[in-house]
Design a protein around this motif. Structure first.
Motif, PDB file in Angstrom:
ATOM      1  N   UNK A   1      22.483   0.870  -6.113  1.00 40.32           N
ATOM      2  CA  UNK A   1      23.291   2.008  -6.549  1.00 40.32           C
ATOM      3  C   UNK A   1      22.946   2.444  -7.964  1.00 40.32           C
ATOM      4  N   UNK A   2      22.738   1.481  -8.859  1.00 39.43           N
ATOM      5  CA  UNK A   2      22.425   1.841 -10.248  1.00 39.43           C
ATOM      6  C   UNK A   2      21.092   2.583 -10.326  1.00 39.43           C
ATOM      7  N   UNK A   3      20.091   2.088  -9.575  1.00 43.64           N
ATOM      8  CA  UNK A   3      18.776   2.727  -9.641  1.00 43.64           C
ATOM      9  C   UNK A   3      18.838   4.108  -8.959  1.00 43.64           C
ATOM     10  N   UNK A   4      19.585   4.178  -7.860  1.00 45.81           N
ATOM     11  CA  UNK A   4      19.726   5.460  -7.164  1.00 45.81           C
ATOM     12  C   UNK A   4      20.376   6.497  -8.076  1.00 45.81           C
ATOM     13  N   UNK A   5      21.416   6.105  -8.787  1.00 44.51           N
ATOM     14  CA  UNK A   5      22.061   7.029  -9.727  1.00 44.51           C
ATOM     15  C   UNK A   5      21.092   7.462 -10.826  1.00 44.51           C
ATOM     16  N   UNK A   6      20.334   6.495 -11.357  1.00 43.69           N
ATOM     17  CA  UNK A   6      19.401   6.812 -12.445  1.00 43.69           C
ATOM     18  C   UNK A   6      18.434   7.902 -11.982  1.00 43.69           C
ATOM     19  N   UNK A   7      17.954   7.790 -10.750  1.00 43.14           N
ATOM     20  CA  UNK A   7      17.016   8.780 -10.217  1.00 43.14           C
ATOM     21  C   UNK A   7      17.748  10.104  -9.948  1.00 43.14           C
ATOM     22  N   UNK A   8      18.938  10.009  -9.361  1.00 49.23           N
ATOM     23  CA  UNK A   8      19.680  11.225  -8.984  1.00 49.23           C
ATOM     24  C   UNK A   8      20.097  12.067 -10.183  1.00 49.23           C
ATOM     25  N   UNK A   9      20.477  11.396 -11.273  1.00 44.90           N
ATOM     26  CA  UNK A   9      21.021  12.144 -12.412  1.00 44.90           C
ATOM     27  C   UNK A   9      19.986  12.328 -13.520  1.00 44.90           C
ATOM     28  N   UNK A  10      18.706  12.354 -13.141  1.00 45.04           N
ATOM     29  CA  UNK A  10      17.628  12.580 -14.108  1.00 45.04           C
ATOM     30  C   UNK A  10      16.805  13.783 -13.689  1.00 45.04           C
ATOM     31  N   UNK A  11      16.291  14.533 -14.666  1.00 42.28           N
ATOM     32  CA  UNK A  11      15.401  15.642 -14.330  1.00 42.28           C
ATOM     33  C   UNK A  11      14.031  15.117 -13.894  1.00 42.28           C
ATOM     34  N   UNK A  12      13.222  16.026 -13.336  1.00 49.41           N
ATOM     35  CA  UNK A  12      11.883  15.660 -12.877  1.00 49.41           C
ATOM     36  C   UNK A  12      11.032  15.158 -14.031  1.00 49.41           C
TER      37      UNK A  12
END
Ligand code: ADP
Length: 274
Positions: A156-167
């Motif tokens: 979940x932490x890694x998924x959030x990091x990817x989801x809430x970051x720009x390209x």
């Protein structure tokens, strides 16, 4: 589980003790309300992508003589399917966590395995956004705990990091051992260069269903449950999860969990006395 969660929170937050005790007293009623909310929210969230997929497949059939339109609808179907996958993943995580005989299943869990699984889970999404995932862990770290739950938490932490970051940004995952008076701890931190979290939202993001920006979260299949799962897992393992963030610059979520002593036991040659 929740009892543990409450006591684990009391230690570092003495000034909030009274508030926490009141929370504890109304726990039974609260759990019932959360369960009702959960069923209502998740069924609602599931209906959206399923409904969209059904409409889009009809549109594809109607547009069979227009290849361009078919491609466009197929692209949208892919987005809805991704959202559905992410919702289902979250429901799986939640059911892993609601299993109460957690500590009967405790075993030494290799941090490298957890990190590899979390990276795998987000690889597709990270590739799409050209996000680099960089991992750096001290070798031979083991956590004492429930493998499925720990995987759900870090995932979940890694998924959030990817989801809430720009390209084209970077997500870093680091693991190390820290010496603590009550026994060594394993610290795993996930750092992103994303949108960050304002100070007023920083504590609230761990609440069930809390989302800073519901529209943005929904677009990536978020239900607002992820961080409450992480917090529950950390607390029931006798650990904690904390967040550092600077708005517009990024966030670091840090898990601190009890170490399983096997790395050092294993290092002894067979037949030698410790
Ligand atoms: P969601 O399913 O919405 O991602 P979470 O419980 O995982 O739910 O997170 C709650 C909210 O916290 C998110 O909706 C988002 O607003 C915020 N959040 C979580 N992780 C991050 C992050 N790495 N960067 C910025 N905001 C975050």
């Amino acid at each position: 589980g929740e009892g543990l969660a409450v006591s684990a929170r009391v230690a570092p937050l003495g000034s909030r003790l009274v508030l926490l005790l009141v929370e504890d007293l109304t726990e039974a009623r609260r759990i019932e309300a959360v369960r009702r909310d959960f069923v209502a929210n998740v069924s609602h969230e599931l209906k959206t992508p399923v409904g969209a997929l059904s409409l889009l497949s009809e549109a594809v059939m109607d547009a069979s003589d227009d290849p361009e339109a078919v491609l466009r609808f197929a692209g949208r179907m892919q987005i809805e399917a991704t959202r559905l996958t992410s919702l289902v993943q979250e429901i799986i995580d939640l059911s892993r966590v609601q299993n109460d005989d957690l500590l009967d299943d405790a075993e030494p869990v290799a941090v490298d395995d957890l990190v590899a699984e979390a990276v795998d889970r987000c690889r597709h999404q990270a590739n799409t956004k050209q996000i680099t995932m960089a991992t750096g862990t001290t070798p031979d770290l083991h956590i004492w705990g429930n493998r499925g739950q720990l995987a759900a938490a870090l995932g979940n932490l890694v998924e959030n990091a990817v989801n809430y970051s720009p390209a084209r940004t970077r997500v870093g995952i680091a693991g190390r051992r820290i010496n603590a008076p009550g026994g060594d701890l394993i610290e795993i931190s996930v750092t992103d260069q994303g949108i960050g979290i304002s100070e007023k939202d920083r504590d609230r993001v761990f609440e069930r269903f809390y989302r800073v920006d519901p529209a943005r979260s929904r677009a990536t299949g978020g239900t607002g449950l992820g961080l409450s799962i992480v917090k529950h897992v950390a607390a029931s393992h006798g650990g904690e999860v904390t967040v550092w963030s600077a708005e517009g610059q990024g966030s670091t979520f840090t898990l601190r969990l009890p170490e399983a002593g096997i790395a050092r036991d294993r290092a002894l040659p067979p037949g030698t006395d410790p």
